[in-house]
Design a protein around this motif. Structure first.
Motif: not given
Length: 305
Positions: A203-230
């Motif tokens: 029951k955790i808050k987790m959102q998914f995207v399938h493409r890397p988000i540019p740094k300038r756009l990542l700053n605008k999101r309300k996420n605490d951190f991002m985890v990226q997998f290959d």
């Protein structure tokens, strides 16, 4: 029928461009000749083999999987199709369900135009492209398609793997720290399928995207951190809210802190690690084992130690 080119047989695995270097014919040839050769070398036992196969989310994966299985089933084998999986998921399946051989069709961290094969024995010993070079002429000899001798089964193992990760990680101990975090995960479908099960369970808050988000756009999101997998889930990057990537040595230090009271107290480092990571390991009385860089070298060091 197209032949197998020497250039796709690499140090760690088999990899090349689709369909120029790796296509349906190459997959079929690999399946047809692989198990008899490994039995002859004494790497696989002389009996009906159990083989587990999966693929990443590349569009080429389905046709390659179909032809690989068809080639394998010209021999007396039992093939399980696990569908879309990751490489660590494949390790779990091989060891927990006692498969003789495991294969994942993946181009790993390379772009969508690449694909390949990672092959492992029951002991998680990699069957590398380099090992198979001496059989290149054998792989490329004329073939005769006969009656199917093998058996094919399909099974979804995601629930079992998610439960394994939850239990082994002991993550429930830290739920209070993560349930109020907004976590963004950039990953392919293969990894998302697993994490969706974990998200629901914890029951955790987790959102998914399938493409890397540019740094300038990542700053605008309300996420605490991002985890990226290959693409095959065996490389991970942790990105802070401001878009800065947390260095691998820092992640290593985190795991040393996490495991400082566990046994056996051994840690494997390679030449790329900073001195502070070695010093931290020795501070907590870990035995430091040194390895060449590369996942196959690390797995060998883990088995030996």
């Amino acid at each position: 029928m197209d032949t197998i080119k020497e250039k796709i047989l690499l140090s760690y695995d088999i990899r090349g461009l689709y369909p120029k270097d790796i296509n349906a014919d190459v997959a079929w040839r690999l399946g047809y000749y692989l198990t008899p050769l490994l039995i002859k070398e004494g790497i696989l036992p002389k009996r009906r083999l159990k083989i587990i196969i999966g693929r990443d989310t590349r569009k080429s994966g389905l046709i390659l999987l179909k032809n690989l299985i068809q080639g394998l089933m010209q021999n007396n084998v039992e093939v399980f199709d696990a569908g879309i999986i990751t490489t660590p998921f494949l390790y779990f399946l091989i060891k927990n369900y006692h498969f003789d051989l495991g294969i994942i069709i993946t181009g790993s961290h390379l772009n969508e135009n690449y694909t390949g094969f990672k092959i492992y024995t029951n002991e998680l010993q990699a069957i590398t492209g380099e090992q198979l070079k001496k059989y290149l002429n054998h792989f490329n000899q004329p073939v005769t398609i006969g009656l199917i001798k093998g058996k094919q089964l399909r099974k979804n193992f995601i629930r079992e793997y998610a439960d394994f990760l939850l239990n082994q990680s002991e993550i429930r101990k830290y739920l209070r720290n993560i349930q109020n975090k907004n976590i963004l995960v950039c990953c392919p479908k293969s990894t998302q399928l697993i994490l969706e099960k974990i998200k629901k369970e914890l029951k955790i808050k987790m959102q998914f995207v399938h493409r890397p988000i540019p740094k300038r756009l990542l700053n605008k999101r309300k996420n605490d951190f991002m985890v990226q997998f290959d693409a095959d889930g065996d490389r991970i990057y942790i990105i802070q809210r401001n878009g800065e990537v947390i260095l691998g040595d820092v992640l290593g230090a985190f795991f040393i802190e996490l495991l400082k009271n566990k046994k056996p107290k051994k840690v494997i480092l390679d030449c790329r690690c900073g001195c502070f990571l070695e010093d931290l390991a020795k501070k907590y009385k870990f035995e430091v084992v040194y390895s060449k860089a590369g996942h196959s070298f690390f797995k060998e060091a883990m088995k030996k130690n």
